[in-house]
Every structure is written in structure tokens, then in C-alpha cells.
Design a protein around this motif. Structure first.
Motif, PDB file in Angstrom:
ATOM      1  N   GLU A   1     -13.041  12.519  -3.253  1.00 10.62           N
ATOM      2  CA  GLU A   1     -11.741  11.905  -3.715  1.00 10.62           C
ATOM      3  C   GLU A   1     -11.848  12.506  -5.426  1.00 10.62           C
ATOM      4  O   GLU A   1     -13.041  12.638  -6.196  1.00 10.62           O
ATOM      5  CB  GLU A   1     -11.964  10.384  -3.963  1.00 10.62           C
ATOM      6  CG  GLU A   1     -11.927   9.753  -2.758  1.00 10.62           C
ATOM      7  CD  GLU A   1     -13.264   9.538  -1.983  1.00 10.62           C
ATOM      8  OE1 GLU A   1     -13.225   8.971  -0.844  1.00 10.62           O
ATOM      9  OE2 GLU A   1     -14.119   9.876  -2.477  1.00 10.62           O
TER      10      GLU A   1
ATOM     11  N   THR B   1     -12.717   8.070   7.327  1.00 10.81           N
ATOM     12  CA  THR B   1     -12.131   8.090   6.027  1.00 10.81           C
ATOM     13  C   THR B   1     -12.784   9.236   5.229  1.00 10.81           C
ATOM     14  O   THR B   1     -12.075  10.093   4.491  1.00 10.81           O
ATOM     15  CB  THR B   1     -12.439   6.989   5.227  1.00 10.81           C
ATOM     16  OG1 THR B   1     -11.522   5.974   5.868  1.00 10.81           O
ATOM     17  CG2 THR B   1     -12.049   7.046   3.807  1.00 10.81           C
TER      18      THR B   1
ATOM     19  N   ASP C   1      -6.270   2.394  -7.463  1.00 12.83           N
ATOM     20  CA  ASP C   1      -6.474   3.807  -7.125  1.00 12.83           C
ATOM     21  C   ASP C   1      -7.517   4.175  -6.005  1.00 12.83           C
ATOM     22  O   ASP C   1      -8.616   3.537  -6.356  1.00 12.83           O
ATOM     23  CB  ASP C   1      -6.405   4.777  -8.335  1.00 12.83           C
ATOM     24  CG  ASP C   1      -6.378   6.329  -7.992  1.00 12.83           C
ATOM     25  OD1 ASP C   1      -5.195   6.584  -7.692  1.00 12.83           O
ATOM     26  OD2 ASP C   1      -7.304   6.978  -8.277  1.00 12.83           O
ATOM     27  N   GLU C   2      -7.369   5.100  -5.373  1.00 12.10           N
ATOM     28  CA  GLU C   2      -8.292   5.146  -4.134  1.00 12.10           C
ATOM     29  C   GLU C   2      -9.114   4.260  -3.613  1.00 12.10           C
ATOM     30  O   GLU C   2     -10.310   3.704  -3.899  1.00 12.10           O
ATOM     31  CB  GLU C   2      -9.379   6.122  -4.876  1.00 12.10           C
ATOM     32  CG  GLU C   2      -9.073   7.729  -5.389  1.00 12.10           C
ATOM     33  CD  GLU C   2      -8.382   8.535  -4.332  1.00 12.10           C
ATOM     34  OE1 GLU C   2      -8.248   8.366  -2.987  1.00 12.10           O
ATOM     35  OE2 GLU C   2      -7.944   9.664  -4.646  1.00 12.10           O
ATOM     36  N   SER C   3      -8.230   3.401  -3.228  1.00 13.68           N
ATOM     37  CA  SER C   3      -8.457   1.868  -2.705  1.00 13.68           C
ATOM     38  C   SER C   3      -9.483   1.698  -1.763  1.00 13.68           C
ATOM     39  O   SER C   3     -10.461   0.821  -1.711  1.00 13.68           O
ATOM     40  CB  SER C   3      -7.362   1.124  -2.380  1.00 13.68           C
ATOM     41  OG  SER C   3      -6.521   1.692  -1.140  1.00 13.68           O
ATOM     42  N   HIS C   4      -9.642   2.687  -0.933  1.00 15.75           N
ATOM     43  CA  HIS C   4     -10.677   2.554   0.142  1.00 15.75           C
ATOM     44  C   HIS C   4     -12.011   2.826  -0.477  1.00 15.75           C
ATOM     45  O   HIS C   4     -13.096   2.363   0.307  1.00 15.75           O
ATOM     46  CB  HIS C   4     -10.447   3.910   1.047  1.00 15.75           C
ATOM     47  CG  HIS C   4     -10.616   5.378   0.554  1.00 15.75           C
ATOM     48  ND1 HIS C   4      -9.784   5.687  -0.478  1.00 15.75           N
ATOM     49  CD2 HIS C   4     -11.752   6.121   0.426  1.00 15.75           C
ATOM     50  CE1 HIS C   4     -10.171   7.109  -0.705  1.00 15.75           C
ATOM     51  NE2 HIS C   4     -11.154   7.240  -0.035  1.00 15.75           N
TER      52      HIS C   4
ATOM     53  N   GLN D   1     -10.710  12.581   3.535  1.00 13.79           N
ATOM     54  CA  GLN D   1     -10.879  12.840   2.160  1.00 13.79           C
ATOM     55  C   GLN D   1     -11.315  14.312   1.799  1.00 13.79           C
ATOM     56  O   GLN D   1     -10.949  15.111   0.942  1.00 13.79           O
ATOM     57  CB  GLN D   1     -11.602  11.865   1.464  1.00 13.79           C
ATOM     58  CG  GLN D   1     -11.082  10.632   1.552  1.00 13.79           C
ATOM     59  CD  GLN D   1      -9.903  10.378   0.516  1.00 13.79           C
ATOM     60  OE1 GLN D   1      -9.830  11.505  -0.361  1.00 13.79           O
ATOM     61  NE2 GLN D   1      -8.963   9.542   0.663  1.00 13.79           N
TER      62      GLN D   1
ATOM     63  N   THR E   1      -6.395   7.356   2.702  1.00 13.15           N
ATOM     64  CA  THR E   1      -6.981   6.901   3.783  1.00 13.15           C
ATOM     65  C   THR E   1      -7.362   5.225   3.508  1.00 13.15           C
ATOM     66  O   THR E   1      -8.396   4.578   3.245  1.00 13.15           O
ATOM     67  CB  THR E   1      -8.169   7.431   4.152  1.00 13.15           C
ATOM     68  OG1 THR E   1      -9.258   7.498   3.073  1.00 13.15           O
ATOM     69  CG2 THR E   1      -8.255   8.997   4.627  1.00 13.15           C
ATOM     70  N   PRO E   2      -6.140   4.247   3.465  1.00 11.13           N
ATOM     71  CA  PRO E   2      -6.593   2.931   3.111  1.00 11.13           C
ATOM     72  C   PRO E   2      -7.814   2.329   4.047  1.00 11.13           C
ATOM     73  O   PRO E   2      -7.678   2.880   5.240  1.00 11.13           O
ATOM     74  CB  PRO E   2      -5.282   2.368   3.537  1.00 11.13           C
ATOM     75  CG  PRO E   2      -4.198   3.480   3.396  1.00 11.13           C
ATOM     76  CD  PRO E   2      -4.895   4.846   3.954  1.00 11.13           C
TER      77      PRO E   2
ATOM     78  N   THR F   1      -3.412   2.335  -3.447  1.00 17.59           N
ATOM     79  CA  THR F   1      -2.940   3.735  -3.288  1.00 17.59           C
ATOM     80  C   THR F   1      -4.262   4.528  -2.773  1.00 17.59           C
ATOM     81  O   THR F   1      -5.141   4.528  -3.387  1.00 17.59           O
ATOM     82  CB  THR F   1      -2.422   4.724  -4.428  1.00 17.59           C
ATOM     83  OG1 THR F   1      -3.766   4.777  -5.276  1.00 17.59           O
ATOM     84  CG2 THR F   1      -1.410   3.639  -5.344  1.00 17.59           C
ATOM     85  N   SER F   2      -4.054   5.275  -1.551  1.00 18.15           N
ATOM     86  CA  SER F   2      -5.084   5.998  -0.971  1.00 18.15           C
ATOM     87  C   SER F   2      -4.368   6.752   0.162  1.00 18.15           C
ATOM     88  O   SER F   2      -3.354   6.526   0.706  1.00 18.15           O
ATOM     89  CB  SER F   2      -5.843   5.015  -0.418  1.00 18.15           C
ATOM     90  OG  SER F   2      -7.051   5.789   0.348  1.00 18.15           O
TER      91      SER F   2
ATOM     92  N   THR G   1       0.815  -1.194  -0.181  1.00 16.68           N
ATOM     93  CA  THR G   1      -0.002  -0.087  -0.079  1.00 16.68           C
ATOM     94  C   THR G   1       0.863   1.117  -0.056  1.00 16.68           C
ATOM     95  O   THR G   1       1.692   1.412   0.787  1.00 16.68           O
ATOM     96  CB  THR G   1      -0.966  -0.008   1.274  1.00 16.68           C
ATOM     97  OG1 THR G   1      -1.844  -1.003   1.086  1.00 16.68           O
ATOM     98  CG2 THR G   1      -1.604   1.367   1.440  1.00 16.68           C
TER      99      THR G   1
END
Length: 661
Positions: free
Chosen positions: A510, A535, A336-339, A539, A393-394, A390-391, A34
Motif C-alpha cells: 500500500e 488482499t 484510508d487503506e481501511s483493510h 495490493q 481491497t476492503p 477507502t481501499s 465504502t
């Protein structure tokens, strides 16, 4: 070819450490890693450098088309000599087939296909099958069925001068039809036309026309032209023509599938009859019988994807072929923006099956239609092998499974996380109005001060926007019911200063890159839930992290656990950046970004006025010239992912074509 990043920038701050750690982890064959990168820290540049160092093809998945298009542009800038492709759902509009038992309502599938996106999807798969240095930026639609890559590759025609396999123009035409090309006099992608002893073939994904000339039962020459301008490019001795569609069916596929489909239908009809469900039995038998008759005659039927298990010769429960199967060997997947993206991937299968269960239960589809589905999340993990999340805020999955979490807190610009101001929500609207007016009074002509306000509901956003207008504040609302083109216009107009305040619900999170925003106000910040969890708060606060004057006001009555965690994490990141700036004598600078809108000032309704202007064209020759010029303009815009502009030009072309009749 190998991957090579071309950029005026060099890794700075935390980027060198993150690049080194992630590269080492991927080369060590760790499955999950991550990149925890704060807003504005250059995560895309870091990922590009990692791809360059591991030198492997990459699949980058974003959670919506807009962010995917943004990433494509960035990766194309970083990798000008490599293939960076765009793969998203080709539907401008999509209403899936469904049945609502409570109201006995059947909803037919309704879709509008964007030809330019379909062309880029074909370009993506051809690149994967023909070269190694490929980056595909995709939306989550990449886990839906696409067709067998082996069948697709095997169906490609290899044509060469004096080819003994192609002995006549008629044979070439038959072969083109077999792989999905259609005959048309208009030069459109995936079509062909006949000119005397020649066949002109237009590539499914490029504006390339190949003229194949015959002489005495052999290919005499192969010439290459621009399909729009008809400018000659070069003469070739050999070309490969890939299928016009990803689903390629041979006669043997149909002969295999049709009997099995009919057998399942008869079994299912008997089941309904035993249950005294006569309507369902009649409905299913009629539909499948008609579909098979059509499939046998023309090789295609509406809803053909519901028979994909048999047509691709899969067993019950087998995963469908997807874009992922077109990757050869060793590739890496970037989420991308995995959360946000991971929960989407996890939930797509269950959502799809719930809709299909009703269609099957009430006789609209066979049980095998369940195998026309997206990948299950575990299937996705198995096929992708190595993933880089990638984030800023994982999420839970990334934190639990990653062998390494590399933090990228330091921003190369020196910008720190915005200051956080906590105020009581009792008079939050009046306080907000005073704050906005104070900023407006202090604003200098050369300084940008835009404001984002987030509410909990769409209705509140609309009402607050109207109330701000009544108080002489230039404000607009933005939520999911505002169409895509107007959303883009609103964001551009906010940056330009036509509006000072933008009020939204969940869209102001995001992916929004708005350097002019100096204040983010979060109303009812203590209303614990999806829109006010840790999160979401981090964001949303990050939207003010691109401006040196960035501040966040949290309106609340009590301090919730999410508020405490979000504030603590933001302050931690802020202190790290401040210490780095002091140590290296860095003076923070607001991000400077050119204001470019992908949405033109022309509104869709203005297109209706165009015929009066076009009637000035004097003759058919002028019309054809104008159409060709407009087609070139449309293709260039679409190639640059400016789909809104391209759509308006397409409407103009359709008007011109009507005038040419």
C-alpha cells in the motif's frame, strides 16, 4: 467558510458515480460506506469532492505517518483556502514502559519528541476549536489520550489592549506559565521572554511572536512579528493565546486528584502485603509517593499520563479524551487503506492492556493506569458516528457493515490492471534473472522499466539482492529493518534508475506510487498466509498498475484459493477498463510523475563534517545570522512535511549553537 476544491481535473470514469453515491449515502445518515477504488483511480480526489459536497469537517485516518503526510499534501492542493492539518504521534522514537517477568527486566519509557510535529498537533486542535472548514489527516495515534478539549479551550488567554483582567506584566507571566509556556531567551514555539516593559509570546504552533507592551498596569499595544526573521506583520487590538500543551492542569485538578491517587495506592499496598508480596508493595509505595510529591511541587511528573483518570476526573473504565473529542458536532471520518487501518484500530486496546497488566501486577503502576489507554474499537465507532472506508481491497468489517460499496474501477488515465503471468516456482530465481536481463536489454533510454520482487522473509530478500548483484544486476533490498530515511532514498534511487530491481517483503504494498515499475514478481505466491492472501496479492500486483507496460509474474507450484480469487478479481477489473477505453476511444498513458525525494543526498554522518565549514564564519554576528537563516529553512521544510531534510538542518543548527557559545 465552506469547502471548495481547486483542481485542474474534473471527475472522470467512475468518479462522478462514486461521488454521487457516497454523497447521497452520507447525507442519508448511513453510518458506514465504502469506496472500493483500484490503484491509480483517484480515490483521494473522489473523497475531496465528497467533502466539498457534504461541506462538513473531516478526520482522515491513515495507517502510518508517511501515508498521512502524502495525503496532507494532496488535500492541501485540493483545498488551498481551507485548513488541512497533520496530526500524528510526535515521537521520533518511542519505547513504552514495560516489565518482562521471565527475566525480571524493567524497561523505562524512552522517547524522543519531534518539536515540529508537536507544533502541528497544536495547530490541528486550535483549528478545530476556532473554525469549521477543517480537515485533519491523522495516523491511528489519534485514538490515544490527548486531554480534555473543554479544559484546553477554557484555558486559552484572551488578551486585548486596555484589558482590565490583565493589570501587570507579572500577572501575564503567571498566566502563561499556568497554561504550559516556559521562559526562554531562544525564540521557540510555546515560550515567552521579557524585554523591559514588554512580554514576547511565541505561538505554540506558528512562527508568530506577539509583543505585548505594558504601560501603568495596562496593556498598551499588541504587535505581531515573524518569530524567525523578526519582520513586523501587524498591530492587533486583541489576540487569543491557546495553551502550549494539550494537558492543562489547574490547582483544583491537582487538589482533586492527589488524595484519590494516594488512597488507591494505600489500598493496593495493603493488597500486596496480604499476599506477602513485600517487594511489590515497597516498589509501588515508593514510586507513587515520590510522584505525588513532585506533582504537588511542580505540577508535572514523568509518567503523568498513568494518573490521567484522576487528573481528568473520569470514572473507572471511561474512555479517554482524544483528538476526536475536539471535533464539534457533525463531522465525517475517512479511513484510508481501511483493510490495514481497521485491524490496527481493532488491536490497539488489547495490545496496550497486555503491557500494562504486567506493570500493575508487579507493583510498577496502580490499577488505574489501565485507563491511560487508546479507545476501544467500539468506543471509536460510537464517537466517529459516520465513516467512509477507502481501499482497493476492503476487509471483512467494511464488506459486512457498509450500507453502500461504491466501485471506482475506471482509471481516468485509461490504464488497465497489469497482465498476469503464471509460472512454476521450481526454478523461479533463474527465471527471474533471465526476465530482468531481457528487460534490461530491451530498455530504451526514454522508457522506464523498474522491477519489484517480493519474498517471504527478510533474509531471503537480502540473499536474493546479493545474488542479483553477483549476476551484474543493479539490485537493493528493502524491509522494516532499513531505517526510514534510507527507505525513502532507495525508492527515489529506484525511480531515478540507480537500481533496476528492489527486493522486499511487506513494504512493497500500500501507498507506493512508482510509475516506473513495469514488472512485479511475486515469489512463492502459493504460500498461503498473511503475505500471500487475496488482499496482499491484489495490493502487491497493483504496484504495476501505473505503467502501460505493467506485468505481474506469479511463481507457484499450485493454485491456491487466494491466487484464484486475486487473479479473477484483477481480470474482472481489467476487462471493465478495457471495455470503457474501447467505448470512449481512450488510449492508455503511463502516469507521469516528477521524481522528488523528501530525503536529501546528504547522509546523516556527513553532518559531522560541518563544523570545519562553519569555523570560517568570522564572528558571533555571522553565527547568529547563519542560525536564523537555518531556522527559517528548517521551519519551511517541516511545514512542507519534509521531516528528513528538516532533521538534518536541525543538526546543523545545533552545531552552530555550540560554536556560538
Amino acid at each position: 467558510m465552506s469547502f471548495q476544491v481547486k483542481s485542474q481535473y474534473q471527475p472522470k470514469g467512475d468518479q462522478p458515480k462514486a461521488i454521487q453515491e457516497l454523497t447521497r449515502s452520507i447525507k442519508a445518515q448511513n453510518q458506514y460506506q465504502t469506496l472500493l477504488g483500484v490503484t491509480g483511480s483517484g480515490k483521494t480526489f473522489t473523497v475531496a469532492k465528497v467533502i466539498e459536497k457534504i461541506n462538513r469537517p473531516a478526520l482522515v485516518i491513515a495507517h502510518n505517518k508517511t501515508l498521512a503526510a502524502q495525503l496532507v499534501q494532496e488535500f492541501r492542493d485540493f483545498f488551498p483556502n481551507n485548513a488541512v492539518e497533520y496530526f500524528v504521534s510526535y515521537y521520533d522514537y518511542y519505547q513504552p514502559e514495560a516489565y518482562i517477568p521471565t527475566s525480571d527486566t524493567y524497561i523505562e519509557k524512552d522517547a524522543s519528541i519531534n518539536a515540529e510535529i508537536e507544533r502541528m498537533r497544536s495547530s490541528a486542535t486550535e483549528s478545530l476549536l476556532s473554525r469549521q472548514d477543517v480537515i485533519i489527516v491523522a495516523s491511528v495515534s489519534c485514538i490515544y489520550g490527548l486531554g480534555n478539549p473543554e479544559t484546553y479551550e477554557a484555558a486559552a488567554l484572551s488578551l486585548k489592549v486596555n484589558d482590565p483582567q490583565i493589570r501587570s506584566r507579572k500577572q501575564l507571566v503567571e498566566n502563561l506559565i499556568d497554561i504550559g509556556f516556559t521562559r526562554s531567551e531562544d525564540p521557540e514555539n510555546g515560550t515567552f521572554r521579557i524585554r523591559g516593559a514588554s512580554v514576547e509570546v511565541i505561538s505554540p504552533h506558528k512562527d508568530i511572536l506577539h509583543r505585548i507592551e505594558f504601560q501603568t498596569n495596562r496593556i498598551k499595544s499588541i504587535k505581531k512579528y515573524d518569530s524567525i526573521s523578526h519582520q513586523p506583520l501587524k498591530t492587533q487590538n486583541q489576540i487569543s493565546v491557546f495553551p502550549a500543551k494539550h494537558f492543562v492542569l489547574s490547582d483544583s485538578d491537582l487538589n482533586y486528584a492527589i488524595p484519590k491517587i494516594l488512597k488507591e495506592m494505600r489500598s493496593r499496598v495493603k493488597y500486596f502485603l496480604r499476599k506477602n508480596l513485600y517487594l511489590e508493595a515497597e516498589r509501588l509505595e515508593r514510586r507513587v509517593t515520590q510522584d505525588m510529591a513532585m506533582l504537588k511541587q511542580v505540577g508535572y511528573v514523568s509518567g503523568i499520563e498513568n494518573y490521567s483518570r484522576y487528573l481528568t476526573r473520569r470514572k473507572s473504565g471511561d474512555p479517554p479524551y482524544t483528538l476526536i473529542d475536539y471535533f464539534k458536532n457533525n463531522f465525517v471520518t475517512v479511513i484510508d487503506e481501511s483493510h490495514v487501518t481497521i485491524p490496527q484500530l481493532q488491536g490497539m486496546f488489547a495490545s496496550d492492556q497486555s503491557r500494562k497488566d504486567n506493570l500493575i501486577k508487579y507493583g510498577f503502576r496502580l490499577p488505574s493506569a489501565r485507563d491511560n489507554r487508546p479507545l476501544k474499537f467500539q468506543e471509536f465507532l460510537t464517537k466517529t458516528n459516520q465513516l467512509l472506508f477507502t481501499s482497493a481491497t476492503p476487509g471483512i468489517f467494511e464488506k459486512k457493515h457498509s450500507q453502500i460499496i461504491s466501485e471506482q474501477i475506471i482509471r481516468p488515465t485509461g490504464l488497465v490492471d497489469p497482465k498476469i503471468i503464471i509460472r512454476n516456482s521450481q526454478n523461479q530465481i533463474l527465471d527471474l534473472i533471465q526476465e530482468v536481463k531481457r528487460i534490461a536489454a530491451q530498455e530504451k533510454p526514454n522508457r522506464s522499466s523498474r522491477i519489484l520482487v517480493t519474498t517471504l522473509t527478510k533474509k531471503t530478500a537480502e540473499d536474493l539482492s546479493q545474488y542479483l548483484k553477483e549476476n551484474q544486476i543493479k539490485a537493493k533490498y528493502l524491509h522494516s529493518e532499513v531505517n526510514t530515511l534510507d527507505r525513502i532514498r532507495l525508492l527515489s534511487q529506484l525511480r531515478q534508475g540507480k537500481y533496476q530491481v528492489l527486493v522486499g517483503v511487506n513494504l512493497l504494498r500500500e501507498g507506493l506510487d512508482l510509475p516506473e515499475v513495469s514488472l512485479v514478481a511475486i515469489l512463492d505466491a502459493d504460500r498461503e498466509g498473511f503475505l500471500r492472501n487475496q488482499t496482499s496479492l491484489i495490493q502487491t500486483m497493483g504496484r504495476a498498475a501505473r505503467n502501460i507496460q505493467g506485468r505481474v509474474i506469479l511463481y507457484r507450484e499450485k493454485m491456491t484459493r487466494s491466487l484464484k480469487k486475486a487473479i479473477r478479481e484483477s481480470n474482472r477489473r481489467r476487462q471493465i477498463q478495457l471495455a470503457y477505453n474501447q467505448k470512449h476511444n481512450i488510449k492508455p498513458q503511463s502516469i507521469q510523475k516528477q521524481i522528488k525525494s523528501i530525503a536529501p543526498d546528504t547522509k546523516p554522518e556527513d553532518v559531522k563534517k560541518l563544523p570545519q565549514e562553519f569555523t570560517r564564519l568570522s564572528n558571533a554576528s555571522d553565527l547568529k545570522t547563519q542560525i536564523r537563516a537555518k531556522q527559517q529553512e528548517m521551519k519551511a521544510l517541516a511545514q512542507n512535511l519534509e521531516f528528513e531534510k528538516a532533521a538534518l538542518i536541525r543538526d546543523e543548527i545545533n552545531i552552530l549553537k555550540k560554536l556560538a557559545l
